[in-house]
Write an enzyme that holds these catalytic residues in place. Structure first.
Site, PDB file in Angstrom:
ATOM      1  N   HIS A  49       0.830  -1.221   0.000  1.00 31.80           N
ATOM      2  CA  HIS A  49       0.000   0.000   0.000  1.00 31.80           C
ATOM      3  C   HIS A  49       0.860   1.265   0.000  1.00 31.80           C
ATOM      4  O   HIS A  49       0.485   2.270   0.603  1.00 31.80           O
ATOM      5  CB  HIS A  49      -0.987   0.001   1.181  1.00 31.80           C
ATOM      6  N   SER A 146      -3.566  -9.484  -9.557  1.00 30.43           N
ATOM      7  CA  SER A 146      -3.654  -8.437 -10.561  1.00 30.43           C
ATOM      8  C   SER A 146      -4.142  -8.889 -11.927  1.00 30.43           C
ATOM      9  O   SER A 146      -3.570  -8.542 -12.960  1.00 30.43           O
ATOM     10  CB  SER A 146      -2.309  -7.732 -10.686  1.00 30.43           C
ATOM     11  N   SER A 147      -5.238  -9.650 -11.921  1.00 27.69           N
ATOM     12  CA  SER A 147      -5.801 -10.072 -13.207  1.00 27.69           C
ATOM     13  C   SER A 147      -6.271  -8.856 -14.013  1.00 27.69           C
ATOM     14  O   SER A 147      -6.218  -8.873 -15.245  1.00 27.69           O
ATOM     15  CB  SER A 147      -6.949 -11.058 -12.996  1.00 27.69           C
ATOM     16  N   GLU A 180      -8.318   1.653 -16.406  1.00 28.68           N
ATOM     17  CA  GLU A 180      -8.870   1.245 -15.103  1.00 28.68           C
ATOM     18  C   GLU A 180      -9.424   2.440 -14.338  1.00 28.68           C
ATOM     19  O   GLU A 180     -10.479   2.365 -13.730  1.00 28.68           O
ATOM     20  CB  GLU A 180      -7.804   0.551 -14.257  1.00 28.68           C
ATOM     21  N   ASP A 192       0.639  -2.088 -10.193  1.00 25.57           N
ATOM     22  CA  ASP A 192       0.304  -3.315 -10.916  1.00 25.57           C
ATOM     23  C   ASP A 192       0.638  -3.240 -12.416  1.00 25.57           C
ATOM     24  O   ASP A 192       1.321  -4.134 -12.923  1.00 25.57           O
ATOM     25  CB  ASP A 192      -1.162  -3.689 -10.678  1.00 25.57           C
TER      26      ASP A 192
HETATM   27  C1  GLA Z   1      -3.844  -3.204  -5.113  1.00 23.45           C
HETATM   28  C2  GLA Z   1      -3.663  -1.953  -5.953  1.00 23.45           C
HETATM   29  C3  GLA Z   1      -2.190  -1.579  -6.029  1.00 23.45           C
HETATM   30  C4  GLA Z   1      -1.568  -1.467  -4.633  1.00 23.45           C
HETATM   31  C5  GLA Z   1      -1.889  -2.721  -3.830  1.00 23.45           C
HETATM   32  C6  GLA Z   1      -1.456  -2.609  -2.386  1.00 23.45           C
HETATM   33  O1  GLA Z   1      -3.272  -4.294  -5.737  1.00 23.45           O
HETATM   34  O2  GLA Z   1      -4.164  -2.158  -7.270  1.00 23.45           O
HETATM   35  O3  GLA Z   1      -2.061  -0.372  -6.743  1.00 23.45           O
HETATM   36  O4  GLA Z   1      -2.034  -0.315  -4.002  1.00 23.45           O
HETATM   37  O5  GLA Z   1      -3.285  -3.018  -3.830  1.00 23.45           O
HETATM   38  O6  GLA Z   1      -0.056  -2.593  -2.282  1.00 23.45           O
END
Ligand code: GLA
Length: 408
Positions: A49, A146-147, A180, A192
């Protein structure tokens, strides 16, 4: 069959691709000119985060991801299908929607809209032909791997290839991000799409989210394995709670920046400033800020451990990150906590943490190469003993990033 680049695809990948191409023909009918693209998912090892707080993060792409088969159509229709859904979405290139339709199709559609708008802004030639597309893959969806960035960055690469746009890696990353944020409407951070779009095999990506500078830091895969354990807990809170964390961090920064005029983001606030102002700050905001400030330090520390080949040091940082995400940032859940605790007590595992936004999904565990089966057995047994179900535990290898694998 042309195989660009030097990466050798695992034999299983070719079988998956042939299967995907066969489905493509079932869905769109036989024809010529199909091309096949792969776009990986990612795990984040360090910097939880931090991206939307301007901090550093250290993710890596994984060898599971999105498959995209596509070919040009003679007309101006876009036919988009998914191997996970029976519905085929049809849209005229001249009548692209202004707002999301709802569902998975919004992610690739957002990229189509963004890249078409980019062409018109640049006075570039407008794409003449529609396309038949089939998405699929072997990345668990909605599990924190992260799909969504995988499908967006993959779509940007595929359209770049078909429409001959000549985009750089970073331009594709930003198109995925705009899709997005502006079209789908998710306030995601930059980590991501960067982790995926700028991946380099055998490396963690060092991304400083304050200035978007990147470095590639080698990780020794002969000594280290990445084990991903899926709790199976649905991340139902992820979207709303994620947006709340973004908001809380911005409020904490507003409250603290007065005491630190040179700071441009929460990552810049010294811990001493937070401690001096803790009394006047809401306690939840103070906890969120403390996580961000300490996690920034920890990520720099983890970088030093990685460069020095200190695997235990890296693992300890991951476990401390998890504890901070649990206690100060409140994005964990009992299933994730148990897996981290089990890894901590398991010889052969250096450390573990939740990956992605949290609220369910997966943990990532750093394991000494050769000890994967032992660690996997311990994690499964502990999880089953407590929750009565067996979690999925898999070893993920690294990946060189989005690419075209073949066309014919
Ligand atoms: C999700 C968000 C990222 C990042 C993470 C936490 O995956 O898409 O941008 O903030 O949470 O590290």
């Amino acid at each position: 069959m042309a195989i660009p680049g030097t990466h050798t695809e695992p034999p299983a990948r070719f079988e998956q691709m042939l299967d995907h191409m066969a489905r493509f023909e079932q869905c769109h009918g036989p024809g010529q000119g199909q091309r096949f693209f792969f776009s990986p998912g990612r795990v984040n090892l360090f910097g939880g985060h931090l991206d939307y707080n301007g901090g550093p993060v250290m993710p890596t792409a994984i060898d599971r991801g999105t498959f995209i088969a596509a070919r040009t159509r003679p007309d101006r229709l876009l036919r988009m299908a998914s191997a996970f859904d029976s519905q085929v979405v049809e849209i005229e290139l001249d009548r692209l929607p202004n707002s999301p339709l709802g569902g998975w199709v919004d992610y690739p559609l957002g990229v189509v809209i963004d890249l078409m708008a980019g062409q018109s802004r640049r006075d570039g030639p407008e794409p003449q032909h529609g396309m038949d597309i089939l998405f699929g893959g072997d990345l668990p969806i909605g599990s924190g791997l992260s799909s969504s960035a995988s499908i967006c960055v993959g779509t940007a690469l595929m359209l770049d290839a078909f429409w001959d746009l000549g985009l750089s890696q970073v331009e594709r990353v930003h198109s995925a991000l705009r899709a997005e944020r502006s079209f789908v409407g998710v306030q995601c951070g930059i980590m991501d799409p960067y982790a995926i779009g700028c991946a380099r095999e055998g490396h963690l990506l060092w991304l400083d989210c304050k200035d978007e500078s990147i470095e590639f830091l080698p990780i020794d895969h002969d000594r280290l394995s990445i084990l991903v354990t899926n709790t199976g807990v649905q991340r139902t809170l992820a979207a709303s709670e994620f947006n709340r964390r973004v908001e809380q961090c911005s409020l904490a920064f507003e409250a603290l920046r007065m005491a630190c005029p040179t700071a441009t983001c929460l990552r810049d606030i010294p811990l001493e400033v937070l401690e001096d102002h803790r009394g006047s700050l809401d306690s939840v905001l103070a906890n969120r800020a403390e996580h961000v400030i300490r996690e920034t330090r920890r990520t720099f520390e983890a970088r030093e451990h990685l460069l020095a080949g200190n695997s235990q040091g890296m693992g300890d940082c991951m476990t401390q990150t998890h504890e901070s995400l649990r206690r100060l940032y409140e994005v964990s859940c009992p299933e994730l906590d148990l897996l981290v605790e089990a890894a901590e007590a398991c010889p052969g595992a250096y450390g573990a943490r939740l990956t992605g936004a949290g609220f369910g999904g997966c943990t990532v565990t750093l394991v000494s190469r050769g000890e994967e089966e032992k660690v996997r057995g311990v994690l499964k047994a502990r999880f089953q003993g407590r929750f009565g179900v067996l979690p999925q535990v898999e070893v993920f290898e690294g990946d060189p990033g989005p690419r075209e694998i073949f066309g014919f």
